[in-house]
Each structure stands twice: as C-alpha cells, then as structure tokens.
Design a protein around this motif. Structure first.
Motif: not given
Length: 423
Positions: A406-415
């Motif tokens: 979770n990068r904040g404000q509902g934005q996500f990064r896949y790992h």
C-alpha cells in the motif's frame, strides 16, 4: 505511449483476422483497463464463420502475452518459454480443425518464441533470491487437541482467546466431518479440545466477533456444503451464538446461495451495528456482497460483484479516508484482486488492483498485513491451488507468495516474495 498501450496496439494488429470480443476482454485485463462492460459483451459473443473460435484466439493471446510482457505471467523469463510453448501447442492442436493458416501462425510464433527464450536482460525482472543463511530460529511441531481419525480436511484455523482467560486458544473447522471445534489452552502449553458444533455444511472459514454486542465472542462460519465443484445454491452463513458460558447455538444468517467461502463482520455504513462482507466462490456463478444488519441477527444483502471464484474478502481502510473498505481475491479464470472503496455510508466503488492473464494462476488466499511497518494496510496473497483448473494437478512453477504494498491513497505496488509450490 505506455508499455501496456503499445502492447495493445501491437496485438490488435496481429489479431486483425481473429477479433472476437474475448480478445478485447483479455486486453482489458492488462493493469489499468476496466473490464466490466467488455465482460458483458464477451459473454454475448457468438461464433461466426471465418474466425478462430474463442478458445483458440485466447491461446494465441496468451502466447503473445507470454512473449511480449513477462509481467503478465508474474514468472521469471526462463519460464515464459515453457508457457509460450504450452500455449502454442494448444494453438496448433486447435488449428487442425479450422481454416486459419498454420504457416502464418508458425512463422510468427517461432520468431516470438526465439525472442522469448533468448537470454536477455530485462530492466523489470527481479533478481533471483540469494540463498539465506541458516536461521537461529527453530520450530518444533507439537500436536495439540485430540488425535485425528483418518485424514481430516482442516480448512481454517484461527488463534483467538475465545474464553478471555488470557491464554491463546485455537478454533478450527473440519470440512470433511462438518464440524467446528475449539482447542482451549487451559494452562500454558496445555490444551484440550471441545466440539462446538456439528452438521455445519462443510465449514471453510471462521470469524470470531461479538456480533450481538453482549460482551462475548460469537463465531461467524462460511459454509460451502460441498467442497468440490458444484453449481447448486447450497452455500450458507451460520452464526454460532455464545451464551456467555461458551455454549454455542446455531443461527442461519444466509442460505440457498452460491457456495460461501468467507465472511467478515464490520460496520460498513456507520450506523453502529456490525454488517457482513461475504465472498462466494460458487462455481460458474459467484459473488461478493455486503449484508446490512437491519435488526439483531437479521441482514439485508447488497451485491458488489458477480464473478465466480471468490476465495477471501478482507477488511481495512485501504485508502485512508476513515472508512472500512473490502478487498477480494477472485480465482477461477479471473485471477484478480478487487478493491471496493467505501464512502462510509455503505456505497462502494470497485476497481481491480492486480490481475494475471494466466488462467491457471490458481489464486488460493488473501490476507491483510502491514508487511513493511509503515502504518498502511497491505495485502498478502498466494497462488498455489494444486487442484484448480490446471490441466494436470499438483505444483506449478508460477505458484508462490505475493505482496501488494500500500503506497497510500489506495495505490498499491506489486512484489513477488518468492516461489512456493502449493502455497
């Protein structure tokens, strides 16, 4: 032009002779593309003459996708060669009974296959994990509870202090024997097992929560009735109401619906009463719904998504607006993570956080965590269903564990955390 956009334009040119709506649908499953309207169109599509049938066109799409964009399959490039060969072999088998040119397909496929299997560097590729040193942490397996007769189907285990005596207990469900049981820790390291309920219709998930607000923990149980594929309306949600002395009685909150795989309690509309978030796997039909509590032990259903294959639903404020949201993992041919953002009054906007174009990806579990300890709820998910829709059951090279940061404000990064067959 973005990479996904370049890919879409390139593929549309290649697919000029085979454009069923499923091609558009599959292209829309690239990150950032909505799918809902195209999904409806694809289901209404009828085969026409001089066009490659749906299955063949999707094989061709997956072949090209494996070559052009390795991120779609979430696998090291060395494995994309195997994926491309597998999809191309299916394509050639299907081609024997159609009018498409095998020479055209062969020439294009071999050129792309050479590119896929050649040893090249990719800026987006993740380095192979370094071998880990021997850990100083050691775990010794210790059986607790009664000896199992035969081979039980333990679908879910939850650590919770059910009787609130300060010791961590365990509650679990056995889908084979249709039972829910409590392994109580009576003293440090000493356990005794108690049957809480039987005839529970193949229970697969338990959520301990004080649903009636009387100060003790009740149990919400998701029931599939039959574990193996089934289209019948046999799913149910059964509450085990605690009388305060850890004696439990059944209350049926929902039944005669597609098979239920998960249920969580949370106040979704801000009225102070606990509502339910529900995942239904079904088989050909499934659903994600929320159920508004209208009066004690009575609920009103509101559908959020009608797709088969829901594995889990998770609750957290994923976009930091102060309201609980719902995340859902959808398996079957969809293989996606959906987010339903709540405005605080029980109105939801949905979007896809992540998806795979590998129809055999075999999604198997989703949970919330704060993996990097930054105060934001992340999503941890697995894919390793060895009995899923793959041609041959068992471990697959793409099985593993993933993290949506979770990068904040509902934005996500896949790992990609790592490979793990059968996760």
């Amino acid at each position: 032009m973005s990479k996904n956009r370049r890919y879409s334009v390139w593929f549309k040119k290649e697919a000029a002779l085979i454009r069923p709506p499923e091609i558009v649908l599959a292209l829309s499953r690239l990150p950032g593309h909505p799918i809902e309207q195209k999904l409806i169109a694809s289901k209404r599509h009828k085969k026409r003459k001089n066009r490659i049938p749906t299955v063949q066109s999707l094989c061709l799409l997956r072949f090209f996708a494996a070559i052009e964009n390795r991120k779609l399959f979430r696998a090291p490039k060395s494995r994309l060669c195997e994926t491309a060969i597998y999809q191309y072999s299916k394509l050639m088998i299907l081609d024997r009974s159609n009018h498409s040119s095998p020479i055209r397909l062969l020439l294009g496929a071999l050129a792309l296959l050479a590119a896929a299997c050649s040893p090249t560097k990719n800026a987006e590729s993740s380095p192979e994990p370094e071998p880990t040193s021997n850990s100083t942490v050691r775990y010794n397996p210790t059986p607790i509870g009664n000896p199992a007769g035969g081979r039980p189907w333990i679908a879910h285990v939850k650590a919770v202090d059910l009787d609130k005596d300060g010791f961590t207990d365990f509650i679990a469900c056995d889908s084979k024997d249709d039972t829910v049981f409590w392994i109580r820790q009576i003293a440090e390291g000493q356990f005794e097992e108690t049957l809480l309920a039987d005839q529970m219709r193949a229970p697969v998930h338990i959520d301990p929560v004080d649903i009636d607000g009387d100060g003790d923990l009740d149990l919400l149980v998701a029931c599939m009735s039959i574990i193996f594929p089934n289209n019948d309306k046999i799913g149910a949600i059964i509450a085990l109401e605690n009388d305060g002395a850890n004696r439990f009685s059944k209350r049926i909150l929902l039944e005669n619906v597609d098979r239920v795989t998960d249920v969580r309690a949370v106040d979704l509309n801000g009225d102070g009463a606990l509502d339910l978030a529900v995942g239904q796997f079904g088989y050909d039909q499934g659903e994600v719904r929320w159920m508004k509590q209208t009066r004690p032990w009575e609920f009103e259903s509101h559908s959020l998504l009608q797709l088969s294959g829901t594995i889990n639903v998770c609750i957290a404020d994923f976009n930091q607006d102060g309201h609980p949201d719902i995340a859902a993992q959808i398996s079957q041919q969809w293989e996606e993570i959906h987010l339903f953002e709540n405005d605080g009054a029980g109105n939801f906007e949905s979007r896809i956080l992540w998806g795979s174009t590998n129809e055999h990806y075999a999604s198997s579990g989703l949970s919330t965590c704060d993996l990097n300890q930054d105060g934001l709820p992340d999503l941890l998910f697995t894919n390793g269903d060895g009995f899923g829709p793959t041609p041959l059951p068992g471990p697959q090279p793409w099985h593993g564990v993933q993290w949506l940061e979770n990068r904040g404000q509902g934005q996500f990064r896949y790992h990609r955390i790592g490979d793990l067959a059968g996760a």
